[in-house]
Every structure is written in structure tokens, then in C-alpha cells.
Write a protein that holds these residues in place. Sequence first.
Motif, mmCIF file in Angstrom:
data_model
loop_
_atom_site.group_PDB
_atom_site.id
_atom_site.type_symbol
_atom_site.label_atom_id
_atom_site.label_comp_id
_atom_site.label_asym_id
_atom_site.label_seq_id
_atom_site.Cartn_x
_atom_site.Cartn_y
_atom_site.Cartn_z
ATOM 1 N N ALA A 103 0.799 -1.642 -0.023
ATOM 2 C CA ALA A 103 0.022 -0.323 -0.213
ATOM 3 C C ALA A 103 1.136 0.914 0.244
ATOM 4 O O ALA A 103 0.211 2.635 -0.849
ATOM 5 N N THR A 104 2.142 1.732 0.699
ATOM 6 C CA THR A 104 2.764 2.810 0.799
ATOM 7 C C THR A 104 3.868 2.632 -0.564
ATOM 8 O O THR A 104 3.818 3.681 -0.868
ATOM 9 N N GLN A 105 3.574 1.578 -1.502
ATOM 10 C CA GLN A 105 4.036 1.746 -3.117
ATOM 11 C C GLN A 105 2.833 2.206 -3.655
ATOM 12 O O GLN A 105 2.719 3.675 -4.923
ATOM 13 N N LEU A 106 1.507 1.767 -3.463
ATOM 14 C CA LEU A 106 0.241 2.679 -4.322
ATOM 15 C C LEU A 106 -0.146 3.869 -3.841
ATOM 16 O O LEU A 106 -0.863 3.981 -4.760
ATOM 17 N N ILE A 107 -0.128 3.984 -3.082
ATOM 18 C CA ILE A 107 -0.254 5.473 -3.011
ATOM 19 C C ILE A 107 -0.264 6.675 -3.346
ATOM 20 O O ILE A 107 -0.791 7.472 -3.336
ATOM 21 N N LYS A 108 1.214 6.492 -3.777
ATOM 22 C CA LYS A 108 1.586 7.412 -4.848
ATOM 23 C C LYS A 108 1.556 7.462 -5.255
ATOM 24 O O LYS A 108 1.241 8.931 -5.940
ATOM 25 N N PHE A 109 0.908 6.291 -6.438
ATOM 26 C CA PHE A 109 -0.199 7.218 -7.524
ATOM 27 C C PHE A 109 -1.060 7.485 -7.325
ATOM 28 O O PHE A 109 -1.552 8.251 -8.027
ATOM 29 N N HIS A 110 -1.470 7.535 -5.766
ATOM 30 C CA HIS A 110 -2.525 8.574 -5.482
ATOM 31 C C HIS A 110 -2.136 9.633 -5.104
ATOM 32 O O HIS A 110 -3.069 11.065 -4.592
ATOM 33 N N GLY A 111 -1.055 10.849 -5.361
ATOM 34 C CA GLY A 111 -0.435 11.072 -4.601
ATOM 35 C C GLY A 111 0.284 10.812 -3.362
ATOM 36 O O GLY A 111 -0.364 13.389 -2.786
ATOM 37 N N SER A 112 0.005 10.855 -2.809
ATOM 38 C CA SER A 112 1.012 10.914 -1.339
ATOM 39 C C SER A 112 1.783 9.567 -1.278
ATOM 40 O O SER A 112 2.449 8.602 -1.441
ATOM 41 N N TYR A 113 2.777 10.123 -0.033
ATOM 42 C CA TYR A 113 3.684 9.123 0.055
ATOM 43 C C TYR A 113 3.259 9.338 1.982
ATOM 44 O O TYR A 113 2.688 10.143 2.936
ATOM 45 N N MET A 114 4.195 8.297 2.092
ATOM 46 C CA MET A 114 3.263 7.882 3.996
ATOM 47 C C MET A 114 5.378 8.744 4.656
ATOM 48 O O MET A 114 5.960 7.893 4.568
ATOM 49 N N GLN A 115 5.383 8.992 5.701
ATOM 50 C CA GLN A 115 6.527 9.512 6.404
ATOM 51 C C GLN A 115 6.406 9.456 8.092
ATOM 52 O O GLN A 115 5.172 9.033 8.089
ATOM 53 N N TYR A 116 7.324 9.884 8.309
ATOM 54 C CA TYR A 116 7.109 9.519 9.682
ATOM 55 C C TYR A 116 8.752 10.697 10.893
ATOM 56 O O TYR A 116 9.511 11.169 9.142
ATOM 57 N N ASN A 117 8.477 11.225 11.600
ATOM 58 C CA ASN A 117 9.264 12.034 12.203
ATOM 59 C C ASN A 117 10.384 11.998 12.660
ATOM 60 O O ASN A 117 10.371 10.929 13.282
ATOM 61 N N ARG A 118 11.522 12.226 11.779
ATOM 62 C CA ARG A 118 12.853 12.080 11.911
ATOM 63 C C ARG A 118 13.646 11.948 12.982
ATOM 64 O O ARG A 118 14.790 11.764 13.702
ATOM 65 N N ASP A 119 13.161 13.082 13.669
ATOM 66 C CA ASP A 119 13.581 13.582 14.648
ATOM 67 C C ASP A 119 13.204 13.347 16.079
ATOM 68 O O ASP A 119 13.699 13.747 17.215
ATOM 69 N N GLU A 120 12.149 12.466 16.160
ATOM 70 C CA GLU A 120 11.716 11.652 17.045
ATOM 71 C C GLU A 120 12.539 10.413 17.821
ATOM 72 O O GLU A 120 12.614 9.610 16.038
ATOM 73 N N ARG A 121 12.661 10.134 18.481
ATOM 74 C CA ARG A 121 13.525 8.762 19.283
ATOM 75 C C ARG A 121 12.418 7.770 19.456
ATOM 76 O O ARG A 121 11.342 8.555 19.773
ATOM 77 N N GLY A 122 12.909 7.010 19.771
ATOM 78 C CA GLY A 122 11.360 5.412 20.239
ATOM 79 C C GLY A 122 10.743 5.275 18.842
ATOM 80 O O GLY A 122 11.082 5.044 17.566
#
Length: 691
Positions: A103-122
Motif C-alpha cells: 500500500a505504501t507503494q500504491l498510495i504514491k499513484f494517488h499522490g501521497s507518501y507515508m512519512q515519519y518524524n525522524r527527529d523523534e526517537r523511539g
Amino acid sequence: MTTSFGAAINIAAVDDPNPKLQIQRFNGLKSTSNSILLSRRIHRSFSHSNSTSIVRAVSTPAKPAAVEPKRSKVEIFKEQSNFIRYPLNEEILNDAPNINEAATQLIKFHGSYMQYNRDERGSRSYSFMLRTKNPGGEVPNKLYLVMDDLADQFGIGTLRLTTRQTFQLHGVLKKDLKTVMSTIIHNMGSTLGACGDLNRNVLAPAAPFAKKDYVFAKQTADNIAALLTPQSGFYYDVWVDGEKFMTVEPPEVVKARNDNSHGTNFPDSPEPIYGTQFLPRKFKIAVTVPSDNSVDIFTNDIGVVVVSDEDGEPQGFNIYVGGGMGRTHRMETTFPRLAEPLGYVPKADILYAVKAIVVTQRENGRRDDRRYSRLKYLLSSWGIEKFRSVTEQYYGKKFEPCRELPQWEFKSYLGWHEQGDGSLFCGLHVDNGRVKGEMKKALREVIEKYNLNVRLTPNQNIILSNIRQSWKRSITTVLAQGGLLQPRFVDPLNLTAMACPAFPLCPLAITEAERGIPDILKRVRAMFDKVGLRFYESVVIRVTGCPNGCARPYMAELGLVGDGPNSYQIWLGGTPNQTVLARTFMDKVKVQDLEKVLEPLFFYWKRKRHSKESFGEFSNRLGFEKLGDLVEKWDGIPESSSRYNLKLFADKETYQAMDALARIQNKNAHQLAIDVIRNYVASQQNGKSMD
């Protein structure tokens, strides 16, 4: 018989008693109704010449690898997705904050990327970035106001203007995705195809001039975007439960899409151009007019340039192919590349020519290794002659030679301009495209009050259009209060600089870009002051947090490409008009050490440049070996350079006369005057007279 060849393979594989020997289906091929293309595909896949051999090979595949070419995991996700629906349609409904790999690959076709905050730890805090699709950067008033609201209600309170004339909305939670997507769709917007392995947003000059060629370029960009928009309805099925949206397409677009006279389409497929597999990788197109390189035309898979007659009436197009910026560190087989001339086509043929190029890439681009799947690698492998020959088979005609064009210029369109229809437009600089705080409020106030439409530029800036003369003073005041200043009040270094978002949300970032560039630009300005460069002088600086090149650093005069924590690879040699590819100058330069490298370069550019020679041109003329020696031997600014820097000209007339003489020798007036003085002093010291 109309059953697809891929389907036949699947049936045979299912009948096989050993599931480990099943052959993966590949439905991204022509149906058997097209015998010529089928035979070509059969030969390529099986090296057999009759259907009996094919059936035996499918039924008892002794060597599956020889039958089915290796494909990347993403290709399999696409094939099994029911045209980019499954499993995304299920994943967005569960309670998890993230979605699975497919789904992470497919949602790109819909115009979206999944991300996470890399400043956070844990534990990871997942969110989604949404990117809109705005051909030519055009944003209707209603859509701008909706995006502004969504940024506050569901995002991180900011909008970002991208290098492809679109919005990015960051920080949307999965539980809000459907609400945000449906709101955009219901308000004249779309994110369909803004990411993924298909045609991305089509660029065009953002300036809303009423001139024939500019209007025609924008219309062409709209038509190309419509031609290559997915047709199977997956986007609306997922986000608005299949609700139908009536769109009126120009008849020439519908005709070109449906035309299969040269074997470009998948018959009876819901995706006549893309099939089940879509393209091997992302695909980028830009349209412009002669001399206007505001779109970085040569960085695109396809560059289209309007060619007009002496009366300004558009007649056709020059087409360029094979540009692209992405690369991978320490892999010399990956590289940035400029597009090269393919040929000229009459204006009535442009959609067919573009479609033929896309299909050539669809059928021949690599699908086994995504690092080599862009069109530029096919061009590099084949050469332009073979590529032209194959594309002409799908086009059905020969390309004519490209027409001669004037020199390219980079045009920012900042400040106030006449549209040519009695109205004005105002181009506004936005640092790194990040609209936030008081700036965001000021833009909202002006756009809402005066019912203005908007154009986004490929340089991450914004244009307000259709402004009446009587509104100019009040609009200028409100914008200035929000920090949106006229270009003469902005540091020239900032006006041409670009950076990608990088940290904290981009999963590919190696180091800072957007958050780091403000300090880098201030340090460059301090170096300019130190070596004696004037405030109005500038270089094109672009910074990215990784080598993918989203801010197009490989076209910059000074490109900084993240290659480690707080470390950059330095690229030099691009030109202000964006027509020369930069090259790698130095690796692994720590951000705190930039002065050690850049100060000597700026010092010698100031002292040794020719008249009006840009920093990029100077870098290429001296050569990187010489520049490297200058950096290695640098021991600070020579004392005499600062102590004895005399003002040579007291009156304008003397300066202009000296400048005219200097141009003949490719020097500036200061350099020529110093040479004259040196010669005079030397002659006096040798006991000679100048009389």
C-alpha cells in the motif's frame, strides 16, 4: 481471440501441480488482437516462434527465470493491485497509524507518501504527505483557500510550493486521509498521479501572459496532462467511494488517447496507455516557449517547446527527450542527464508524439532495477538515433529536424508585470516554497478579498494573477506586512536558491536541506562581502538532502548534495540559464567547512573572471583541477588584496569608455585599468618612458 497473453500464462501456471514453479503474470502487455506486437513480445520473452512452444513452456517451466524477466517488487505490487486499488483500499480503513509495504507503494499513484518524524526517537509517528496535481501551476481561487484551510485543520500549519508547480501538504494522519482527499477532489483539485510510476505534473511557464505562445503552451500542458491521466477510476473508488466526476476533455485529447492505429494501446483495458504495470518509473514533462527556461526544460523526460511563425502564431513544437536528475552516491552507472533534441512535430501531432515517447519507455524501460528505470537510461543505452527510430514506429511518422531557437534565459517573473489583457500579475518570492506564519495569513487575506487565482512556479514561488491596477497599492502593503517583499528588497542569493524538504519528514534524507539553507546563504553572503563581491551579484545555489535531486542541484552553479551526516558533495558548473550540467567537484565536505572550499573559489572568481562571466562559466573555464589547487593552497585572502583595493573610477564617462575597451579583451573595466597601471609602473621602473 482477445484474452491477454499474461492471462494465458496465469491459467497454465495455476494448472501446474507444483506451485513453486508458477510463473508470475505480467498483464502489462498487448492483447493477442495485435499480432505484430504479440509476436515481438513472444520473441522477446520466450525466443520461440510458434504458439505450441509457448504453451509447453508455460505448462512445464523448467527454468522460470529464462521465461520471465526479473522484475522489481514494485512491479509485482502493481500487477496484483487491481489497477492500484488493493491492498490500499483495505489498509486505509484499519486502525493502524501506518499502511503495509504494498500500500505504501500504491498510495504514491494517488499522490501521497507515508512519512515519519525522524527527529523523534523511539516509536515512529507516522503521517502522510499529499501532493496536488496542477498543470502549469494553475490553482483556482477556491482550491487555494481549501488547501490553506486543510494545512491548518489536518496538516502541520504550512503549505509547501514544490519545484514542479504543485502544493505539498505535510503531516496528515491516516485517519484523516479520506477526508482530506475527498475535500480536495470536491473543490476542483486532484492529487491523482502527483507521485508514482506515471506522468507527473506537467510544467509550463507560470507567467499568465495573454501572448499567443504562452497561452498555447499552457493549453498544451493541460492537454498532455489530460492525455496521460489514469482512466481506470481507482483514485475515485478509493477516496470518494466511486463517485463520478464529470470532466469535459477537448475532443483532440480523447481522440489521441483512444487512437491505436500504431499499436500504442492496450485494447479493452481500463488503462489504454498504462495497462496494469503503468510505467517503469516516474515520468516528467515540461512545456515552454522559446527563450523562457523558467521550467528547467532539459531536466525533464520530455521537453516541449512551442515554435511560432513571424506573426507569433504557434506552428509546432521542438521535442527534447531523456533528461533526469536522480542518481545514487558511489554508483557511477547512475547519473543526472540533460534532455537532447528528438525532433520537430506540427502542432496537431503533439499528443500523438508524446504518447509515442511514453509508450517507447513503457515497452522498453527497465523494470528489474528501479535505479535504472528512468527514460534517461534507455536513451543512454540506445542512443538518440535508435530511440528516434523506435518512437517513430509508434508515432507513425518521421520527426522533422528541430527548429533553431534563441538563447535560453531563466525567468523568475517576480515583482509586478502587465499580463497583456489590462490586468497585472505579481510574482512573490517564498524562501524554499514554505508558506507559513504571517506570510500565510497575508496571502490568504489578499487571495480571498480580491478573489485572485494563483500560479505556482517551478522555482517554489507564487504568482497572483488577474489583479486590477487600482488594487496594486493595497495588495503591496498587505503582502509586505506579511514579509512578502518586492524582489529588490530580497537578497539576490535567495531569489534563485532552492532546497528540498529533507529532514525531518523525508525518509531518504541524509542531511539537512530546507532547514539548513538559510544559514548557508547567510554564510555565502558573508563570504561575498569578505572577498569584495557586490550585493547585487549572485550565484544559483541549490541544496538537497540526498542524491535524488528533487531541487535540481545538478543544474546549479553551486549544488550541495547530502552525502553524509552534516556533509555535502559539492557540484559546480551549472549556468544561470539552466542549460549546462554541473559536475562533481568535491565529496564529503562538512557543513562547518564550507568556507574552506567556497571562499577561495569566490575570491578568484572576483579577481580572475571575464566580463559578465558567471560563477558557473568561470568554474568550467578554469577547470576543476585548477580550482582544486586553489582550494588546497588557500591560506586566506592576501593582505594586499584588501589593503590596496583602490577605487579607480571617479566619473561615469571614464568607466564606460574603459569598459568598452575591456570587453574586446574579455575583461571588465577594473581588470583592464589595473593592467594599464601595472604596465605603466613596470615601464617606469625599467627606466622607460610611456611618452
